[in-house]
Design an enzyme around this catalytic site. Structure first.
Site, PDB file in Angstrom:
ATOM      1  N   HIS A  38       0.842  -1.192   0.000  1.00 53.36           N
ATOM      2  CA  HIS A  38       0.000   0.000   0.000  1.00 53.36           C
ATOM      3  C   HIS A  38       0.876   1.240   0.000  1.00 53.36           C
ATOM      4  O   HIS A  38       1.806   1.319   0.781  1.00 53.36           O
ATOM      5  CB  HIS A  38      -0.871  -0.023   1.256  1.00 53.36           C
ATOM      6  CG  HIS A  38      -2.110   0.761   1.087  1.00 53.36           C
ATOM      7  ND1 HIS A  38      -2.109   2.123   0.996  1.00 53.36           N
ATOM      8  CD2 HIS A  38      -3.395   0.386   0.942  1.00 53.36           C
ATOM      9  CE1 HIS A  38      -3.339   2.547   0.825  1.00 53.36           C
ATOM     10  NE2 HIS A  38      -4.144   1.506   0.788  1.00 53.36           N
ATOM     11  N   TYR A  40      -8.477   9.963   4.045  1.00 53.95           N
ATOM     12  CA  TYR A  40      -8.564  10.836   5.222  1.00 53.95           C
ATOM     13  C   TYR A  40      -9.500  11.984   4.858  1.00 53.95           C
ATOM     14  O   TYR A  40      -9.143  12.807   4.001  1.00 53.95           O
ATOM     15  CB  TYR A  40      -7.195  11.417   5.577  1.00 53.95           C
ATOM     16  CG  TYR A  40      -6.183  10.412   6.101  1.00 53.95           C
ATOM     17  CD1 TYR A  40      -6.435   9.660   7.241  1.00 53.95           C
ATOM     18  CD2 TYR A  40      -4.947  10.258   5.476  1.00 53.95           C
ATOM     19  CE1 TYR A  40      -5.493   8.765   7.735  1.00 53.95           C
ATOM     20  CE2 TYR A  40      -3.996   9.369   5.965  1.00 53.95           C
ATOM     21  CZ  TYR A  40      -4.279   8.624   7.098  1.00 53.95           C
ATOM     22  OH  TYR A  40      -3.344   7.751   7.589  1.00 53.95           O
ATOM     23  N   PRO A  70      -4.134   5.851  17.351  1.00 53.17           N
ATOM     24  CA  PRO A  70      -3.957   5.117  16.093  1.00 53.17           C
ATOM     25  C   PRO A  70      -3.916   5.979  14.831  1.00 53.17           C
ATOM     26  O   PRO A  70      -3.860   5.441  13.734  1.00 53.17           O
ATOM     27  CB  PRO A  70      -5.161   4.162  16.059  1.00 53.17           C
ATOM     28  CG  PRO A  70      -6.145   4.708  17.015  1.00 53.17           C
ATOM     29  CD  PRO A  70      -5.429   5.574  17.984  1.00 53.17           C
ATOM     30  N   LYS A 114       1.213   3.561  14.264  1.00 52.80           N
ATOM     31  CA  LYS A 114       2.593   3.285  14.694  1.00 52.80           C
ATOM     32  C   LYS A 114       2.697   2.221  15.785  1.00 52.80           C
ATOM     33  O   LYS A 114       3.773   1.658  15.998  1.00 52.80           O
ATOM     34  CB  LYS A 114       3.240   4.568  15.247  1.00 52.80           C
ATOM     35  CG  LYS A 114       3.354   5.711  14.257  1.00 52.80           C
ATOM     36  CD  LYS A 114       4.487   5.486  13.303  1.00 52.80           C
ATOM     37  CE  LYS A 114       4.639   6.626  12.335  1.00 52.80           C
ATOM     38  NZ  LYS A 114       5.106   6.201  11.023  1.00 52.80           N
ATOM     39  N   TYR A 124       5.699   8.764   7.640  1.00 53.59           N
ATOM     40  CA  TYR A 124       4.455   7.980   7.623  1.00 53.59           C
ATOM     41  C   TYR A 124       4.759   6.481   7.578  1.00 53.59           C
ATOM     42  O   TYR A 124       4.105   5.689   8.249  1.00 53.59           O
ATOM     43  CB  TYR A 124       3.643   8.411   6.401  1.00 53.59           C
ATOM     44  CG  TYR A 124       2.234   7.903   6.324  1.00 53.59           C
ATOM     45  CD1 TYR A 124       1.317   8.159   7.341  1.00 53.59           C
ATOM     46  CD2 TYR A 124       1.787   7.202   5.203  1.00 53.59           C
ATOM     47  CE1 TYR A 124       0.005   7.707   7.255  1.00 53.59           C
ATOM     48  CE2 TYR A 124       0.480   6.754   5.112  1.00 53.59           C
ATOM     49  CZ  TYR A 124      -0.403   7.010   6.140  1.00 53.59           C
ATOM     50  OH  TYR A 124      -1.695   6.565   6.053  1.00 53.59           O
TER      51      TYR A 124
END
Ligand code: RFL
Length: 388
Positions: free
Chosen positions: A68, A198, A290, A294, A385
């Site tokens: 991804h 998002y 979350p 991580k 990220y």
């Protein structure tokens, strides 16, 4: 060696120790069926895959995981896609549900002769200042038990026995409440985007993350103090469609909602992570909200560091790795906390009652604008990220 908890931290630690020839037992409060059916994380960082590869624990994720590498931001100022796999160091996530990973790690551990005591709840870790620490434990239908070893690893999460056993006054507990809550949802429906979605909306945040070809995780920002049962399926899909601007970008694939969990965004860090013969790893060491995915990745990184330090000490008499374990982990932990905090601020309007809320909100929009248009900002985002 006694390990508390059979999550990603405890099982990676156990597998690496066992492969090196260190005798260890894992005490796990849950039963086996519950453990292997607890969907949580899904986005594994490249470093996590490297660690699992190094210890031959990655067969399942290579067979069933999917790469991804893109996010799509949908905001009041328009939408944009960020192909993070093509930016920064060019690294990608592997999407592989945490409960499948836990199932793989457990199977590997047990096939190699590792012992897991299911249904055993650790109550306290005692005598941590000595070289023979003890763990008191109980089984639902049995007498109290005591386990003794050279070291104890607390991999039993935020509410586990390891944290409760830390000597008062011997540690700092840094805590932060982000004032934000998410309703975490699992839908038996295929992903609707080929990216992490998002969405920032006046009603609150909404998120979309693929898990498998037939299961998708969604998030909805909610008020504090509600109950997951306040959210009917019809209300969930209505709100997801609205916040993700489905009218503009295309409908979402609907399906039964099979999990609803409320997560209050709190972060914390325990310092230090070593107390004599007791070591903390994973969520027991530090809880991350979350937003930046991580937690499981840090848990695996810390477990490998701890395992290598324990092997050096127990098999070769080299105590240096154990002496610096806490300091080394805390550097990674604070970096991850910093990026997670930044993500929370990127994706949520400041609470209306917070001082300077309109100012913070303008900063948030400006941050998104910079991320949309600045290649160097995108490189920075990509590196943090996917990294830990
Ligand atoms: P775990 O997985 O919580 O395992 C701890 C184990 O200890 C057991 N236990 C005890 N056993 C014996 N005695 C006691 N007294 C005990 N108390 C507890 C528990 O039953 C359990 O089996 O901790 P670990 O190993 O440190 O792993 C941490 C990760 O699970 C966690 O950080 C992640 O799930 C966080 N997270 C995510 N992390 C990522 O890296 N990527 C993601 O995409 C991601 N998504 C998420 C997440 C967490 C979420 N929730 C539920 C907060 C999504 C969500 C919704």
């Amino acid at each position: 060696m006694v390990i508390l908890g059979a999550g990603p931290a405890g099982l990676v630690l156990g597998n690496v120790l066992l492969a090196a020839g260190v005798d260890c037992v894992i005490l796990e409060r849950a039963d086996r069926a519950r453990l292997a059916a607890r969907p949580r994380a899904g986005f594994l960082a490249p470093n996590t895959v490297r660690v699992l590869d190094r210890h031959r624990l990655a067969e399942g994720l290579h067979r069933h995981g999917r790469e991804h590498a893109a996010c799509e931001f949908r905001t009041e100022d328009g939408s944009f896609r960020l192909d993070y796999g093509a930016r920064g160091r060019g690294e990608r996530h592997t999407v592989y549900p945490q409960h499948l990973l836990v199932g793989d790690l457990l199977a590997h551990f047990q096939q190699n002769g590792g012992q897991v005591r299911f249904g055993v709840e650790a109550l306290a870790v005692l005598d941590t200042r000595t070289s023979r620490p003890r763990v008191t434990a109980r089984r639902a239908d049995g007498p109290p038990e005591t386990w003794q070893a050279r070291y104890v690893a607390g991999c039993d999460g935020r509410h586990g026995a390891a944290r409760r056993s830390l000597p008062p006054g011997a540690f700092r507990h840094h805590r932060y409440d982000h004032g934000v809550s998410w309703l975490g949802l699992l839908a038996e429906a295929p992903p609707s985007l080929d990216a992490v979605g998002y969405a920032v909306h006046p009603n609150g945040f909404a998120g979309h993350m693929a898990r498998t070809s037939s299961v998708t995780r969604y998030y909805l920002q909610t008020g504090r103090g509600g109950s997951p049962e306040d959210w009917s399926e019809a209300r969930i899909w209505r709100e997801l469609e609205l916040r993700m601007r489905a009218a503009e970008h295309g409908p979402l694939h609907h399906g039964p909602i099979v999990q609803r969990t409320l997560v209050d965004f709190e972060s914390d860090v325990i310092e230090p992570l070593r107390h004599g013969s007791l070591f903390l790893a994973g969520d027991a060491a530090s809880l991350l909200c979350p937003a930046a995915a991580k937690g499981a990745n840090l848990a695996v990184l810390e477990a490998e560091l701890l395992a290598e330090a324990l092997v050096a000490d127990l098999l070769h008499g080299e105590a240096g790795g154990l002496a610096t374990y806490s300091e080394r982990c805390l550097r990674y932990i604070w970096r991850a906390q910093e990026f997670s905090h930044w993500m929370v601020r990127l994706l949520h309007a400041a609470p209306g009652d917070e001082a300077g809320a309109p100012f913070h909100d303008a900063l948030r929009r400006s941050r998104l604008d910079s991320l949309r248009s600045s290649r160097s900002h995108q490189d920075w985002f990509a590196e943090h990220y996917v990294g830990v």
